[in-house]
Write an enzyme that holds these catalytic residues in place. Structure first.
Site, PDB file in Angstrom:
ATOM      1  N   TYR A 129     -18.795  -4.746 -12.378  1.00 26.76           N
ATOM      2  CA  TYR A 129     -18.605  -6.203 -12.375  1.00 26.76           C
ATOM      3  C   TYR A 129     -19.639  -6.939 -11.526  1.00 26.76           C
ATOM      4  O   TYR A 129     -19.480  -8.114 -11.263  1.00 26.76           O
ATOM      5  CB  TYR A 129     -17.197  -6.545 -11.881  1.00 26.76           C
ATOM      6  CG  TYR A 129     -16.112  -6.376 -12.929  1.00 26.76           C
ATOM      7  CD1 TYR A 129     -16.375  -5.774 -14.151  1.00 26.76           C
ATOM      8  CD2 TYR A 129     -14.825  -6.820 -12.696  1.00 26.76           C
ATOM      9  CE1 TYR A 129     -15.392  -5.610 -15.102  1.00 26.76           C
ATOM     10  CE2 TYR A 129     -13.827  -6.661 -13.649  1.00 26.76           C
ATOM     11  CZ  TYR A 129     -14.113  -6.044 -14.849  1.00 26.76           C
ATOM     12  OH  TYR A 129     -13.130  -5.891 -15.791  1.00 26.76           O
ATOM     13  N   LYS A 181     -13.966   8.172 -13.624  1.00 24.21           N
ATOM     14  CA  LYS A 181     -14.487   8.650 -14.909  1.00 24.21           C
ATOM     15  C   LYS A 181     -15.747   9.453 -14.611  1.00 24.21           C
ATOM     16  O   LYS A 181     -16.803   9.269 -15.237  1.00 24.21           O
ATOM     17  CB  LYS A 181     -14.765   7.452 -15.832  1.00 24.21           C
ATOM     18  CG  LYS A 181     -15.115   7.796 -17.256  1.00 24.21           C
ATOM     19  CD  LYS A 181     -13.939   8.282 -18.078  1.00 24.21           C
ATOM     20  CE  LYS A 181     -14.401   8.726 -19.453  1.00 24.21           C
ATOM     21  NZ  LYS A 181     -13.320   9.316 -20.260  1.00 24.21           N
ATOM     22  N   ASP A 215      -8.768   7.463 -18.501  1.00 25.65           N
ATOM     23  CA  ASP A 215      -8.085   7.399 -19.803  1.00 25.65           C
ATOM     24  C   ASP A 215      -6.777   8.178 -19.775  1.00 25.65           C
ATOM     25  O   ASP A 215      -5.748   7.722 -20.298  1.00 25.65           O
ATOM     26  CB  ASP A 215      -9.010   7.866 -20.942  1.00 25.65           C
ATOM     27  CG  ASP A 215      -9.876   9.048 -20.565  1.00 25.65           C
ATOM     28  OD1 ASP A 215      -9.992   9.359 -19.369  1.00 25.65           O
ATOM     29  OD2 ASP A 215     -10.457   9.678 -21.471  1.00 25.65           O
ATOM     30  N   ASP A 239      -9.071  -3.385 -12.759  1.00 27.30           N
ATOM     31  CA  ASP A 239      -8.731  -4.614 -13.470  1.00 27.30           C
ATOM     32  C   ASP A 239      -7.803  -4.283 -14.639  1.00 27.30           C
ATOM     33  O   ASP A 239      -6.760  -4.910 -14.851  1.00 27.30           O
ATOM     34  CB  ASP A 239     -10.036  -5.262 -13.968  1.00 27.30           C
ATOM     35  CG  ASP A 239      -9.821  -6.683 -14.438  1.00 27.30           C
ATOM     36  OD1 ASP A 239      -8.715  -7.217 -14.253  1.00 27.30           O
ATOM     37  OD2 ASP A 239     -10.777  -7.259 -14.999  1.00 27.30           O
TER      38      ASP A 239
END
Ligand code: NAI
Length: 344
Positions: A129, A181, A215, A239
């Site tokens: 971000y 991740k 995930d 988020d």
């Protein structure tokens, strides 16, 4: 008398836009009834401030937060057009609010999930971000290729990991899950995983620590959310997962949030200014009241925070006083008065 004077804590109070002033009034009513130690410095921000000062986040408000380092804030509308940046983003940058804390707890049973009690700690200033993005034109397509870079620093990862583990210990939580991740974004989220693991070693005697790929975490939150307790993750994943977690307890309507930084801590409801119901005395003040309870925890008054949370449970379930969005008939004021009786 001297004792009382010593325990006063200066804090900035920003009523904000739309339903902001109504839910701030309700929250202050409840805090006063509970004997909260805050001494408010009321400051403007949002549309009213834009009209008065030509800036939705004027200097006197920033100076007040700089002085008190503590704020309770109503929602701020971002004016469309005029080139104004979101006041919320400006606050995050100005006060280096690097940790976004979003607890989710079942308040009204009978939803899809019972007994949810989770806290998500999101890194709020780094990651994907940071806005390092651009297009590369090819031929007559100016947007033929889009490139975005993320930035995670060792210092930023240490800061958020220490915050999450300390938060878990302080709030007597049992477990922290590091969400990443690193199998795909080996450097960008690898540094986060590696650092959080290292910091976690210092807490192994007090906390259970585990890891999930984002995930898998998203799926397991739906299948078996009770296995989680505190989750710590990077900006983008945080988020997304924080909204998922709010969904487990019925949506964003009653979600509180804390933005904690090196220079200040700002507490707010996650919802916006709800212009459609502003001024009608029907808004549900619970999200902001729960944010105020987090603020009490933050200043070391967990006793009062607990009293407010218990009062909320009793008002909703014993007195059965609820606002319209929860199927009740109480106005904002009536709800606040009922809760104030419970916490006083
Ligand atoms: P919103 O959250 O204000 O409203 C969405 C829907 O939820 C509306 O139907 C509203 O009536 C309802 N709602 C929201 N809070 C409620 C409450 N406490 N009690 C009962 N019903 C409630 O989202 P929207 O309409 O997208 O945004 C309105 C303004 O708020 C925009 O200017 C936006 O930029 C701003 N905003 C500010 C935030 C902040 O300051 N943290 C966060 C989100 C939006």
């Amino acid at each position: 008398m001297q004792q009382a004077a010593r325990s006063v804590i200066p804090a900035t109070l920003i009523p904000g836009d739309g339903i902001g002033p109504e839910i701030i009034d309700a929250t202050v009513t409840v805090l006063d009834a509970a004997g909260a130690p805050f001494e408010w410095d009321v400051q403007q921000a949002g549309m009213a401030s834009l009209r008065a000062h030509g800036d939705p986040l004027p200097q006197p408000t920033l100076e007040s937060i700089r002085r008190t380092r503590l704020a309770l804030k109503g929602p701020l509308a971002t004016p469309s057009g005029g080139g104004y940046r979101s006041s919320n983003v400006r606050l995050r940058e100005e006060f280096h609010l690097y940790a976004n804390v979003r607890p989710a707890r079942t308040l009204i049973p009978g939803g899809r999930y019972e007994n949810i009690d989770l806290v998500l700690v999101r890194e709020n200033t780094e990651g994907l971000y940071v806005g390092y993005e651009h297009y590369i034109p090819i031929g007559d397509d100016p947007h033929a290729v889009a490139i975005g870079s993320g930035v995670n620093t060792r210092a930023g990862c240490i800061r958020i990991a220490e915050f999450a583990f300390d938060y878990a210990v302080r709030n007597k939580r049992r477990k922290v899950t590091i969400v990443h991740k690193a199998n795909i974004m080996k450097a960008l989220t690898g540094i986060f995983l590696e650092t959080a693991r290292q910091i976690g070693e210092r807490y192994r005697d007090r906390l259970e620590i585990d890891e999930r790929i984002v995930d898998a975490c998203a799926m397991q939150l739906v299948l078996d959310p009770w296995q989680f307790d505190v989750i710590v993750t990077t900006n983008l994943f945080g988020d997304i997962l924080s909204d998922e977690i709010a969904g487990l307890v019925g949506g964003l309507g009653m979600a509180p949030g804390a933005n904690i930084g090196t220079d200040a801590a700002i507490f707010e409801a996650v919802h916006g200014s709800a212009p459609d119901i502003a001024g009608k005395d029907v808004a549900n003040p619970l999200a902001l009241i729960l944010a105020a309870a987090m603020m009490l925890d933050h200043v070391g008054r967990g006793d009062l925070a607990q009293r407010v949370r218990q009062g909320i449970d009793e008002t909703l379930h014993v007195d059965k006083v609820r606002t319209g969005d929860l199927g009740g008939k109480a106005s904002t004021r009536k709800f606040a008065q009922a809760l104030a009786r419970r916490v006083s």
